[in-house]
Design an enzyme around this catalytic site. Structure first.
Site, short mmCIF file in Angstrom:
data_model
loop_
_atom_site.label_atom_id
_atom_site.label_comp_id
_atom_site.label_asym_id
_atom_site.label_seq_id
_atom_site.Cartn_x
_atom_site.Cartn_y
_atom_site.Cartn_z
N GLY C 31 0.68 -0.90 0.48
CA GLY C 31 0.15 0.15 -0.15
C GLY C 31 0.34 1.03 -0.40
CB CYS C 240 -25.18 -10.23 -17.87
SG CYS C 240 -24.73 -10.69 -19.31
CB CYS C 243 -23.43 -14.20 -19.98
SG CYS C 243 -23.58 -13.47 -18.67
CB CYS C 265 -20.75 -9.13 -17.89
SG CYS C 265 -22.16 -10.10 -17.16
CB CYS C 271 -20.18 -11.84 -20.51
SG CYS C 271 -21.85 -11.31 -20.86
#
Lengths: 280, 227, 285
Positions: C31, C240, C243, C265, C271
């Site tokens: 970080g 979605c 899909c 998606c 997808c």
């Protein structure tokens, strides 16, 4: 007559805290031989004094007299060349803030100390709402409950006489006096014990100054605050400060009880300063 | 309660050739509990100077000023602040307050400074203002706009709103009408009765006769006179 | 197909070493923003110059390389970066998350779970999460050093006071291993939970700002929030359209001038694979 006698006897009952405070307190802040120069130019030299809990001290002097340098050294914004600034910390008792680590000093800066700038914009985050400005110090010391933070901010806006419906407004939409009051709220929300103020009423209209002075007096009294106020306005120190320090060319030329220094000045410079004030 | 010994005072005018002006020498004064002592003497003889020295407003050149067990002549500022907050009241001829603060709060301040809560302190202040015949509609206004007599009574209210063990009174009846003058003299007598030690300046001779136990002529403290 | 005029993966070896050192430092201090001497790349700032340099520094000839831009393999930015490395490094490209060993991404984390051995490289426009509230770099560095992160919550406070909830929906700040507060790049906050405890290595590169930071595998990453306004990984509340997936991050697509729209998606590979496996959404042809 019996009335008066009774009230005299009741005194102890009414003010028990007062009697408890009789024991000599330790100084909250002890400044020792504080010296700072900028190359060949002297900022302030050999300044020493003790500030006791609940005391308000004024520092007056003309521009360039070293009063702002002194304030900066005491508040940890400037590094003095020599001397000590000993603060009575809550946890470890008296500590020299000049030699303590920077994280510790910065922690003091957002807990036990407060700093009120002359220009409110230097002490506020202009891109953040009034509520966020007040809440910042709380969040900085770990507050993580939005509702509590907002309640504290609302309470403090009220205490500095800002309407609660302004809580989500940015300081840029506030008047100069309101900005200064917001800055005070932002500083006092964590219950500091020592407040440094740099010309807190400078640049404000006279009528706004009066309101601010009254507010500061009330807060100092109700919170038992100690304060150091740098100003060139003798009227401000007369109304706010218990004690007064007069600076000239980096040196303290006179210090004492505020009204004593103003009414019976001993040093030539102070005499000149006092006699130069225009009377209304 | 108040004991002054061998007190002297000089003024040094640094900006006028460093002129040193002695104004007082060898002043002695004792005021016991429940006693009221009037300072007398011609204008400029040093009555106000002596009062201001007792209050810590003027420094002293020598001698001692005991108020209770504190020597004001040698005290630290914070000791004098505490003395003023707890022991020594002062009714001056001039009103000096933060502008725009309501009269009620001005008078309540000595109580608030001792930690009394706001409503209680305001109640007491209100009672004192009523006693001094300040019309109630004025209580929420700042005394800076008041007439001289009203300002004087606000000052008196501040001085008597709590029972100071010692009091300094600078012309407390100067610009008052008969009725209010009687109220103020009553307050002084009450204070004496509860044991307050009082030093006052009264040009009003009959007032002096009514409340003062002794008179001290400060002309006797002028430099060169004391022996 | 490698263009022999270029060193492998475009950057010279000394530059790669410098960047690798910064990466190692970043991995060692999760970080923490490590400054590095960002190079001029043959593409404009804002197009992933930081990510490209990281990719170049860690790429090996045997890598299988995938590039996504907001989840899609077939957008201009993704296509040109993929082509860039095909030409300068000759590595095999893929669009399949599970096949890839090195994935450069702009603004998404793939839906398919990452595994050990994979490296995910994020393109970062502004690495400093404190920037918008404290413009002084000297001050923000000090705030990181001293762990003074109250300001981060001021930003979230402002969100709630203005919108009634935390409205920050991307680049949502996180705290890494209880220490550094980090900007996860402008990924949707839906992806934030994937940052933590991830088996893959995650590298973040900001070319213009000259900063690299990193999350080693299995790092603890916590999204900042308030007790009474907890973090929520939200997404559009639809399946979605192609899909039928209900657990993927969706893009809203406007279909015509009448305002008809569909949700699909954002991860095209995810997808496509679902559709190949026979899943169908309501808008599928």
């Amino acid at each position: 007559m019996t009335d008066a006698q009774n009230s005299s006897k009741n005194f102890a009952k009414i003010f028990p805290k007062n009697l408890a405070a009789q024991a000599a307190p330790a100084p909250l802040l002890s400044v020792r031989d504080l010296t700072k120069s900028y190359g060949a130019h002297l900022g302030c030299a050999d300044v020493s004094f003790d500030l006791f809990p609940g005391e308000v001290m004024g520092i007056v002097g003309e521009s360039g007299s070293g009063k702002s340098t002194l304030l900066g050294c005491m508040a940890g914004h400037l590094r003095p060349d020599a001397g000590a600034v000993i603060f009575d910390t809550r946890r470890d008792g008296p500590r020299d803030t000049v030699t303590m680590s920077e994280p510790e000093r910065r922690m003091l800066g957002r807990t036990d100390w407060a700093f009120v700038h002359q220009n409110a914009r230097d002490g506020l985050r202009v891109g953040v709402s009034a509520g966020g400005n007040v809440g910042e110090r709380l969040m900085a010391v770990g507050a993580r409950h939005y509702g509590d933070i907002r309640a504290a901010a609302t309470d403090w806006l009220g205490r500095v006489e800002i309407a609660p419906d302004r809580i989500d407004d940015r300081p840029g939409t506030f008047s100069g006096g309101m900005q200064q009051r917001l800055q005070i709220a932002r500083n006092l929300v964590t219950g500091p014990r020592l407040v440094f103020m740099d010309e807190p009423t400078g640049g404000l209209d006279v009528s706004v100054q009066a309101r601010l002075l009254d507010l500061m007096r009330g807060l100092v009294r109700d919170m038992g605050l100690s304060a150091i106020i740098v100003t060139h306005d003798l009227a401000v120190v007369r109304l706010l400060a218990d004690r007064l320090m007069v600076m000239k060319s980096g040196h303290v030329v006179e210090q004492g009880l505020t009204d004593q220094v103003l009414d019976d000045p001993q040093h030539g410079y102070t005499q000149l300063l006092v006699s130069s004030v225009l009377q209304v | 309660m108040i004991k002054i010994e061998n007190l002297s005072k000089t003024f040094t005018l640094h900006n006028q050739g460093g002129a040193v002006i002695p104004v007082m020498e060898g002043a002695n004064l004792t005021v016991g509990a429940g006693e009221c002592v009037a300072l007398v003497g011609a204008s400029g003889a040093g009555k106000s100077t002596l009062m201001r020295m007792i209050y810590g407003n003027y420094l002293t050149a020598g001698g001692s000023i005991l108020v209770g067990d504190l020597d004001v002549a040698r005290a630290q500022p914070r000791e004098i602040i505490r003395l003023r907050r707890e022991t020594l009241g002062y009714v001056s001829q001039f009103l000096r307050v933060v502008p725009r603060v309501p009269t009620l709060d001005v008078v309540a301040e000595p109580l608030r400074a001792l930690g009394m809560d706001e409503s209680r302190a305001r109640d007491r202040a209100a009672a004192m203002l009523a006693r001094l015949n300040i019309p109630e509609p004025l209580w929420e206004l700042s005394p800076t706009t008041f007439s001289g007599g009203e300002q004087q009574r606000v000052n008196i209210a501040r001085g008597f709103v709590r029972d100071y063990p010692a009091l300094l009174l600078d012309e407390p009846t100067a610009s008052l009408d008969t009725a209010n003058r009687a109220v103020v003299l009553g307050l002084i007598e009450t204070a004496k009765a509860r044991g307050a030690a009082i030093v006052g300046i009264f040009h009003d001779e009959s007032a002096r006769a009514q409340v003062c136990d002794r008179e001290i002529d400060v002309t006797g403290f002028a430099p060169g006179r004391a022996a | 197909m490698t263009d022999a005029a270029y060193n492998f993966a475009y950057l010279d070896e000394q530059t790669k070493r410098m960047i690798r050192r910064a990466i190692l430092k970043g991995l060692a201090i999760p970080g923490y923003q490590v400054p590095f001497a960002s190079r001029e790349m043959p593409m404009p700032y804002g197009w992933g110059t930081g990510g490209v340099q990281l990719t170049a520094a860690v790429m090996c000839p045997e890598d299988r390389f995938k590039v996504i831009d907001q989840g899609a393999d077939d957008t201009t930015n993704a296509v040109s970066i993929r082509a860039f490395f095909e030409r300068t490094a000759g590595v095999a490209a893929t669009t399949r998350t599970d096949e890839a060993t090195l994935i450069q991404t702009r603004h998404r984390i793939p839906e398919a779970p990452l595994r050990a051995g994979q490296v995910l490289v994020f393109q970062v426009p502004i690495p400093e999460p404190l920037r918008f509230l404290e413009p002084r770099e000297s001050e923000t560095r000090k705030m990181h050093a001293l762990e003074e992160y109250g300001l981060m919550h001021v930003k979230l406070y402002e969100d709630i006071s203005r919108h009634g909830h935390i409205a920050t929906s991307y680049a949502y700040p996180v705290q890494v291993e209880g220490r550094y507060v980090m900007d996860p790049s402008p990924i949707p906050k839906f992806d934030n939970p994937k940052l933590g405890d991830c088996p893959a290595i995650q590298l973040f590169g900001a070319g213009r700002e000259q900063r690299i930071y990193a999350l080693p595998p299995y790092t603890r990453v916590v999204s900042l929030d308030f007790e009474d306004h907890p973090f929520e990984a939200s997404k559009a509340d639809h399946p979605c359209g192609l899909c039928g997936a209900t657990d993927s991050y969706l893009d809203e697509v406007i279909m015509d001038d009448a305002g008809r729209r569909m949700f699909v998606c954002s991860d095209t590979d995810f997808c496509g694979q679902r559709q190949a496996a026979g899943h169908r959404g309501k808008d599928a042809a």
